[in-house]
Design an enzyme around this catalytic site. Structure first.
Site, mmCIF file in Angstrom:
data_model
loop_
_atom_site.group_PDB
_atom_site.id
_atom_site.type_symbol
_atom_site.label_atom_id
_atom_site.label_comp_id
_atom_site.label_asym_id
_atom_site.label_seq_id
_atom_site.Cartn_x
_atom_site.Cartn_y
_atom_site.Cartn_z
ATOM 1 N N ARG A 32 0.746 -1.263 -0.084
ATOM 2 C CA ARG A 32 0.005 0.101 0.084
ATOM 3 C C ARG A 32 0.879 1.437 0.064
ATOM 4 O O ARG A 32 0.486 2.243 0.728
ATOM 5 C CB ARG A 32 -0.990 -0.099 1.133
ATOM 6 C CG ARG A 32 -2.000 -0.929 1.250
ATOM 7 C CD ARG A 32 -2.923 -0.759 0.195
ATOM 8 N NE ARG A 32 -4.180 -1.804 0.252
ATOM 9 C CZ ARG A 32 -5.459 -1.326 0.915
ATOM 10 N NH1 ARG A 32 -5.466 -0.299 1.182
ATOM 11 N NH2 ARG A 32 -6.294 -2.278 1.037
ATOM 12 N N ARG A 41 -3.330 7.133 0.967
ATOM 13 C CA ARG A 41 -3.890 8.218 1.665
ATOM 14 C C ARG A 41 -2.720 8.928 2.499
ATOM 15 O O ARG A 41 -2.727 10.191 3.041
ATOM 16 C CB ARG A 41 -5.161 7.916 2.530
ATOM 17 C CG ARG A 41 -6.236 7.625 1.767
ATOM 18 C CD ARG A 41 -7.395 7.010 2.499
ATOM 19 N NE ARG A 41 -6.902 5.785 2.772
ATOM 20 C CZ ARG A 41 -7.720 4.697 3.436
ATOM 21 N NH1 ARG A 41 -8.922 4.905 3.603
ATOM 22 N NH2 ARG A 41 -7.124 3.888 3.578
ATOM 23 N N ARG A 47 -7.096 11.979 -5.350
ATOM 24 C CA ARG A 47 -8.187 11.113 -5.047
ATOM 25 C C ARG A 47 -9.353 12.081 -5.224
ATOM 26 O O ARG A 47 -10.425 11.673 -5.758
ATOM 27 C CB ARG A 47 -7.887 10.467 -3.836
ATOM 28 C CG ARG A 47 -9.418 9.918 -3.149
ATOM 29 C CD ARG A 47 -9.237 8.575 -3.600
ATOM 30 N NE ARG A 47 -10.263 7.741 -2.714
ATOM 31 C CZ ARG A 47 -11.547 7.944 -2.777
ATOM 32 N NH1 ARG A 47 -12.178 8.585 -3.790
ATOM 33 N NH2 ARG A 47 -12.413 7.002 -2.177
ATOM 34 N N ASP A 56 -7.060 -2.151 -7.547
ATOM 35 C CA ASP A 56 -7.761 -2.795 -6.241
ATOM 36 C C ASP A 56 -7.973 -4.161 -6.535
ATOM 37 O O ASP A 56 -8.295 -4.446 -7.619
ATOM 38 C CB ASP A 56 -8.792 -2.089 -5.821
ATOM 39 C CG ASP A 56 -9.192 -2.459 -4.355
ATOM 40 O OD1 ASP A 56 -8.353 -2.030 -3.260
ATOM 41 O OD2 ASP A 56 -10.022 -3.307 -4.197
ATOM 42 N N TYR A 78 -15.580 -10.689 0.195
ATOM 43 C CA TYR A 78 -16.292 -9.257 -0.147
ATOM 44 C C TYR A 78 -17.470 -9.452 -0.963
ATOM 45 O O TYR A 78 -18.272 -8.797 -1.000
ATOM 46 C CB TYR A 78 -15.070 -8.384 -0.954
ATOM 47 C CG TYR A 78 -13.725 -8.029 -0.042
ATOM 48 C CD1 TYR A 78 -14.202 -6.977 0.720
ATOM 49 C CD2 TYR A 78 -12.743 -8.670 0.026
ATOM 50 C CE1 TYR A 78 -13.245 -6.562 1.618
ATOM 51 C CE2 TYR A 78 -11.858 -8.284 0.956
ATOM 52 C CZ TYR A 78 -11.989 -7.024 1.837
ATOM 53 O OH TYR A 78 -10.921 -6.730 2.509
HETATM 54 O O1 CP3 Z 1 -0.104 0.980 -3.094
HETATM 55 C C1 CP3 Z 1 -0.692 -0.260 -3.493
HETATM 56 O O2 CP3 Z 1 -0.543 -1.058 -2.596
HETATM 57 C C2 CP3 Z 1 -1.428 -0.483 -4.642
HETATM 58 C C3 CP3 Z 1 -2.987 -0.487 -4.572
HETATM 59 C C4 CP3 Z 1 -3.606 -1.343 -3.778
HETATM 60 C C5 CP3 Z 1 -4.900 -0.915 -3.132
HETATM 61 N N1 CP3 Z 1 -5.532 -1.815 -2.641
HETATM 62 C C6 CP3 Z 1 -5.381 0.657 -3.239
HETATM 63 C C7 CP3 Z 1 -6.206 1.122 -2.336
HETATM 64 C C8 CP3 Z 1 -3.391 -2.692 -3.384
HETATM 65 C C9 CP3 Z 1 -2.429 -3.571 -3.828
HETATM 66 C C10 CP3 Z 1 -4.866 -3.002 -2.765
HETATM 67 C C11 CP3 Z 1 -5.061 -4.255 -2.152
HETATM 68 C C12 CP3 Z 1 -6.169 -4.588 -1.535
HETATM 69 N N2 CP3 Z 1 -7.535 -4.124 -1.639
HETATM 70 C C13 CP3 Z 1 -6.273 -5.594 -0.479
HETATM 71 C C14 CP3 Z 1 -5.222 -6.614 -0.237
HETATM 72 C C15 CP3 Z 1 -3.981 -6.109 0.680
HETATM 73 C C16 CP3 Z 1 -4.384 -5.901 1.968
HETATM 74 O O3 CP3 Z 1 -4.436 -4.624 2.202
HETATM 75 O O4 CP3 Z 1 -4.967 -6.705 2.782
HETATM 76 C C17 CP3 Z 1 -7.483 -5.740 -0.313
HETATM 77 C C18 CP3 Z 1 -8.297 -6.686 1.037
HETATM 78 C C19 CP3 Z 1 -8.442 -4.620 -0.637
HETATM 79 C C20 CP3 Z 1 -10.004 -4.133 -0.478
HETATM 80 C C21 CP3 Z 1 -9.937 -2.767 0.072
HETATM 81 N N3 CP3 Z 1 -9.525 -1.786 -0.783
HETATM 82 C C22 CP3 Z 1 -10.326 -2.321 1.142
HETATM 83 C C23 CP3 Z 1 -10.686 -3.098 2.261
HETATM 84 C C24 CP3 Z 1 -10.457 -1.001 1.015
HETATM 85 C C25 CP3 Z 1 -10.785 -0.135 2.126
HETATM 86 C C26 CP3 Z 1 -9.879 -0.197 3.253
HETATM 87 C C27 CP3 Z 1 -8.658 1.083 2.957
HETATM 88 O O5 CP3 Z 1 -7.686 0.731 3.074
HETATM 89 O O6 CP3 Z 1 -9.150 2.417 2.640
HETATM 90 C C28 CP3 Z 1 -9.827 -0.402 -0.294
HETATM 91 C C29 CP3 Z 1 -9.613 0.817 -0.767
HETATM 92 C C30 CP3 Z 1 -8.268 1.118 -1.170
HETATM 93 N N4 CP3 Z 1 -7.388 0.434 -2.034
HETATM 94 C C31 CP3 Z 1 -7.773 2.392 -0.856
HETATM 95 C C32 CP3 Z 1 -6.384 2.264 -1.705
HETATM 96 C C33 CP3 Z 1 -5.390 3.249 -1.877
HETATM 97 C C34 CP3 Z 1 -8.137 3.372 -0.312
HETATM 98 C C35 CP3 Z 1 -9.265 4.189 -0.958
HETATM 99 C C36 CP3 Z 1 -9.137 5.603 -0.818
HETATM 100 O O7 CP3 Z 1 -8.506 6.446 -1.330
HETATM 101 O O8 CP3 Z 1 -10.383 6.035 -0.156
#
Ligand code: CP3
Length: 361
Positions: A44, A48, A57, A94, A170
């Protein structure tokens, strides 16, 4: 237990041959060699905690639009590379773009995480289809092509997907969950429907990863974030087995591309993932013992991890101590410095500077 021979310890695999001619240290480590200092990237790393990400964003509006607009996804992928010069860029996307591409309604609400219209019965399953997936995910592949053109020569581009089990949670729960009641209920009392969903996800996950490689991804990571909530037998059946199948299909289609698995929370079962999945590397969560992983896992696969994201966010001298302990444990073998899970949004820029300083010396 049978062990896969280490590709670095003798036989030259095609992955190794590709890495031989590569200046990319991350690919060298994934081919089985130790590097000093080790390569570093952070789960990640786009997100943010970066002010420039928050601005992007706001410009995008919806999170899925950020993922599915190539110029924006390219920019989000490159932001952490410009700031910290990590050894790998991970595509900004994502894991939930796959259910979106299969036809499920997916949205992200600010501060509340993902929302999906849950799959409730066989009729809902019938509405999902992999047919339009390549077309719907075309912007992701366009972003990969553009990132490859713009990345520095020494930086590796990692493509990724969620594991079938994690993505299924999910899809069935309709969002994030703590108990996974519905997903576990499907597994136990609707085994045919559950198996159908998992088969669909194995196919679509393989296809999505394969298309990322064709577009230019040089390594792949598959996130099984929720593998650890399953009982051991279910975990073999619904985490290890589908992941092994995906790895086998990827190896047949793209033998030169290394695969990293993240079977989070699976404790000593990490050993089965190391020996039986066919993956080149395992991403360790923060609870995995360093000494155990060095002795048991590192002889079979490259290891990646496993600093606690909380320790990074807190910063200070404890961060130096924790990072050095990980470096000392793994430095003699193939090792990629990373976190044990994603960066916490409150992490400050100073903490990254401090961490990169400790790792690169
Ligand atoms: O920089 C990176 O790692 C690349 C981008 C990336 C995102 N999500 C962007 C994201 C990657 C590799 C993921 C993987 C992901 N997404 C996983 C597996 C890894 C882990 O963290 O366990 C999972 C379970 C998700 C599902 C997901 N996406 C959730 C549960 C959420 C909400 C929680 C959160 O962290 O906000 C997201 C949203 C998300 N995916 C954001 C980002 C940058 C935040 C969204 C925002 O900008 O509001």
């Amino acid at each position: 237990m049978e062990r896969k021979p280490r590709s670095g310890a003798g036989s030259a695999s095609s992955g190794q041959a590709a890495a031989e001619s590569s200046a990319k240290v991350l690919l060298q480590v994934l081919a089985g060699r130790a590097a000093d200092p080790p390569p570093i990237w952070l789960m990640r790393q786009a997100g943010r905690y970066l002010p420039e990400y928050r601005a992007l964003r706001r410009k995008a509006g919806q999170f899925l639009d950020l993922c599915l607009t190539p110029e924006l996804a390219v920019e989000a992928t490159l932001q952490p590379i410009r700031r910290y010069g990590f050894d790998a860029a991970i595509l900004f996307s994502d894991i939930l773009v796959v259910p979106h591409a299969l036809g499920q309604e997916v949205s992200f609400e600010e501060g509340r995480g993902p929302r999906l219209r849950p799959i409730q019965n066989a009729a809902d399953l019938d509405c999902l289809s992999g047919e339009g997936q390549r077309g719907r995910l075309r912007p992701v592949y366009a972003a990969i092509e553009e990132v490859r053109r713009r990345l520095p020569g020494e930086t590796t581009l990692i493509g990724f997907a969620g594991a079938p089990w994690t993505v299924a949670t999910y899809m069935l729960e309709g969002g994030s969950s703590r108990q996974f009641r519905t997903a576990k209920e499907w597994m136990a009392v609707r085994p045919k429907e559950f198996a159908r969903l998992m088969e669909l996800l194995v196919d679509s996950t393989f296809d999505h990863l394969s298309a990322q490689v064709s577009a230019g991804a040089e390594a792949l990571q598959i996130f099984d974030t929720w593998a650890g909530v399953l009982a051991a037998e279910d975990r073999r059946r619904w985490s290890l087995a589908p992941l092994s199948e995906i790895v086998a299909r990827l190896k047949a289609a793209h033998p030169e591309v290394p695969v990293i698995l993240f079977p989070r929370g699976t404790g000593e079962m990490y050993l089965e993932f190391a020996c039986r999945s066919g993956a080149d590397a395992l991403s360790l969560d923060p609870t995995v013992s360093l000494e155990w992983a060095r002795a048991e896992l590192q002889p079979c696969v490259a290891v990646q991890g496993n600093l606690d994201p909380r320790t990074l966010a807190d910063g200070g001298p404890q961060l130096d101590v924790a990072a050095r302990r990980i470096l000392d444990a793994f430095r003699a073998g193939p090792f990629i410095f990373n976190l044990g899970h994603g960066i916490l949004p409150e992490t400050k820029a100073e903490a990254f500077a401090r961490l990169v300083q400790v790792v690169r010396g």
